[in-house]
Design an enzyme around this catalytic site. Structure first.
Site, short mmCIF file in Angstrom:
data_model
loop_
_atom_site.label_atom_id
_atom_site.label_comp_id
_atom_site.label_asym_id
_atom_site.label_seq_id
_atom_site.Cartn_x
_atom_site.Cartn_y
_atom_site.Cartn_z
CD GLU A 47 -26.29 -9.90 11.46
OE1 GLU A 47 -26.88 -10.64 12.24
OE2 GLU A 47 -25.15 -10.12 11.01
CG ASP B 211 -20.18 -11.70 13.48
OD1 ASP B 211 -20.35 -12.11 14.64
OD2 ASP B 211 -20.96 -11.94 12.55
CD GLU C 31 -21.82 -17.51 13.26
OE1 GLU C 31 -22.06 -16.99 14.37
OE2 GLU C 31 -22.22 -17.04 12.19
#
Ligand code: GCU
Length: 610
Positions: A237, A316, A344
């Site tokens: 990322e 993820d 998340e």
């Protein structure tokens, strides 16, 4: 102690741990006295037996242990007694030696993917903390036996990089604050940091780079002799890494590992590497295959003090994933599993999602002894109750218990947490335990049923958006048409199933063998595909959304009937209302999305918006 500071599952420890308790032995003694007074118990003797290390044994009227072990033994004794149970018998030892909590805290006080307020230890570009709260936090971590805290986000900015440079004295003071609780510090580092110091390259094979990191490590361990090590997110990322210099991740990791090795430090290297600039037209690249493709060929090449930290699933931190196949591919590498307590993708500490059942499932597919260490991204922040939703504390508590005994029964852990925190009458305690045990299934049913991940709003990852990631660069496609949805990840498709050992490959390879909860993770299925229960796929999508939402609605009554103390009652009630709004949004958006595409009506004529 300021009255704001909450004691979570240790409400019987009524006072602050005084700053003069500056070693684990002194904390152990202090806590034992305080706890025994509060619980009306005769105080057991404390005996040091260094050979026990982090372990302890509670023998009749004595608690025996190594310095840290004594501390763990004291908490285990007090928590058992506070819960009205017998303390554990025989020698107790943590299953994993490294039990790490990773803060994604930034120096400006924000927390990446934080859902419980600002950072507890950063503010205004520097380390800054309230001593009483840090001691309270140390107490909480020690009470569940966690022993490493990584203080900064894996995405490291210039200010955070200075933790190992001019901000090192502050880091040393924070290490002093946590040390009495047996918690050692770690920091995330930036792989290319030598560039900021005029080294001219960050090539891991360059002698100047190697020297720079050695000198940094020497300085860090001179200031903090028990420092745990470095954590690295590289070539991931947009973070810099060895690929820029044509070097492998083994070469990158080993260079850093050699800098910390003389000090007994570990180098934790994250395996979260994938193409985050994928073209959605490219159907050959499949993101969940990336970690295995990058790391499996490197097995055997990492130094002994490198720990490769692999996210639990190949994607993820999604609601439902299989175990990452990387765990089966690297028998000669020390692997850590990384979980995310910060919710998340799992409700952001508004929606309830208890994690112990998920961790326990992993032990069925991946024996705990095949994993070297455990890490979890924290769910902690400066909110009064530390975790936003009061029930999210169960995940921090539960993570510690899992790190000590990965096969521990989730229900036992959740019940113990509930009892210590609330001491409810039996029937209401049962209701809370059931609610938490079911909470993951409820969330999954309206947000990710059948393993269909990534239907979330891009970026903030809360709430539904079935097409949100479809034409994006993140490798997260479902490719829904009017007839079918999902990616074929079998040997006839992208080949992800081939990365698994044979018995798991067989389980995932055909839609018939594949468990329902992963069907759309591994397969592309037509809406008229008939599931084992006789329902078509499209009907299951509708049914799950209606049912998941109804279950979320029912949770409100259960919570209202628990008789929780304030402020937890109001906080939990306010959040369940938000969860219900979220569940309704999921139900209606996802149902409408598939109804519009497929044109198939709900068999039961329930309301689907056009
Ligand atoms: C997720 C998350 C990022 C985080 C990343 C990581 O993609 O959304 O905020 O940085 O994981 O684990 O590195």
């Amino acid at each position: 102690m300021s009255k704001d500071i909450r004691r979570l599952w240790l409400p019987f420890l009524s006072a602050d741990v005084p700053a003069k308790c500056d070693t684990p032995a002194k904390v152990a003694e202090y806590e034992l006295k305080l706890g025994c007074e509060a619980l009306g118990l005769k105080m057991p003797a404390l005996r040091v037996d260094a050979a026990l290390g982090e372990g302890y044994e509670i023998e009749g009227d004595a608690i025996v242990g190594g310095e840290r072990g004594l501390l763990y033994g004291v908490y285990a004794f007090l928590m058992a007694r506070a819960a009205g149970e017998e303390p554990p018998t025989g020698a107790q030892r943590p299953f994993y030696g490294l039990r790490m909590l990773d803060g994604w805290d930034n120096a400006d006080g924000t927390i990446e993917r934080g859902y419980s307020g600002r950072s507890l230890w950063f503010e205004g570009g520097k380390l800054e903390w309230d001593g009483a709260r840090i001691r309270q936090l140390g107490r909480l971590l020690a009470s569940v036996g966690l022993n490493v805290l990584c203080v900064n986000n894996v995405n490291v900015g210039d200010t955070e990089a200075r933790l190992l440079e001019d901000a090192l004295p502050d880091l040393a003071k924070l290490a002093d604050a946590f040390r009495p609780f047996g918690v050692r510090l770690m920091t995330s580092i930036e792989f290319a940091r030598p560039l900021a110091h005029g080294v001219g390259t960050a090539d891991p094979l360059d002698a100047g780079v190697q020297r720079w990191w050695r000198e940094r490590a020497d300085a860090v361990w001179a200031a903090i002799p028990d420092f745990a090590g470095f954590l690295v997110k590289a070539d991931s990322e947009h973070r810099p890494g060895p690929f820029a210099y044509g070097r492998s991740h083994a070469e990158g990791a080993n260079m850093l590992a050699r800098a910390v090795a003389p000090h007994g430090g570990v180098l934790v290297w994250r395996a979260f590497v994938y193409n985050c600039k994928q073209d959605w037209r490219d159907t050959a690249t499949d993101r969940p295959m990336a970690a295995y493709q990058t790391y499996a060929p490197l097995d055997g090449q990492f130094d002994d003090n490198v720990i490769l930290q692999v996210k639990n699933g190949p994607f993820d931190f999604q609601v439902r994933e299989p175990v990452s196949p990387t765990f089966y591919a690297m028998p000669r590498t020390r692997l850590a599993v990384e979980w995310q307590l910060a919710q998340e993708y799992t409700g952001q500490q508004v929606d309830i999602y208890a994690m112990n059942p998920m961790w326990r499932e992993m032990a069925d597919d991946l024996p705990p002894e095949k994993v070297y260490a455990v890490a979890a991204v924290t769910n902690l922040g400066r909110d009064d109750n530390y975790t936003g939703h009061p029930f999210a504390a169960a995940n921090l508590y539960g993570f510690g218990r899992y790190a000590w005994a990965p096969k521990v029964s989730p229900e036992t852990v959740i019940r113990r947490w509930a009892r210590l925190t609330y001491h409810l009458p039996a029937e209401r305690e049962d209701a809370l335990v059931r609610l938490l045990m079911d909470s993951r299934g409820v969330y999954e049913q309206y947000a990710a049923q059948l393993g269909i991940d990534w239907m979330v709003n891009p970026h903030d990852h809360y709430g539904p958006n079935p097409g949100g990631y479809e034409f994006d660069v993140w490798g997260t496609y479902l490719r829904p048409t009017r007839d079918a949805v999902g990616i074929d990840r079998t040997s006839k498709g992208t080949g992800l199933t081939l990365q698994f050992p044979p018995e798991m490959r067989e389980r995932y390879e055909t839609p018939e063998a594949c468990p329902d909860n992963l069907k759309l993770f591994f397969h592309r299925l037509r809406y008229d595909y008939v599931m084992a229960d006789g329902h078509t796929l499209i009907q299951r999508l509708y049914d799950d959304h209606f049912e998941g939402c109804a279950r979320a609605e029912a949770m409100a009554d259960t919570i209202a009937g628990l008789g929780l103390p304030e402020p937890d009652r109001s906080e939990a009630m306010e959040r369940i209302e938000r969860q219900i709004q979220n569940a309704r949004e999921w139900r209606d958006v996802v149902n409408t999305f598939f109804h519009r595409l497929s044109g198939v009506d709900d068999a039961h004529g329930r309301k689907i918006y056009d």
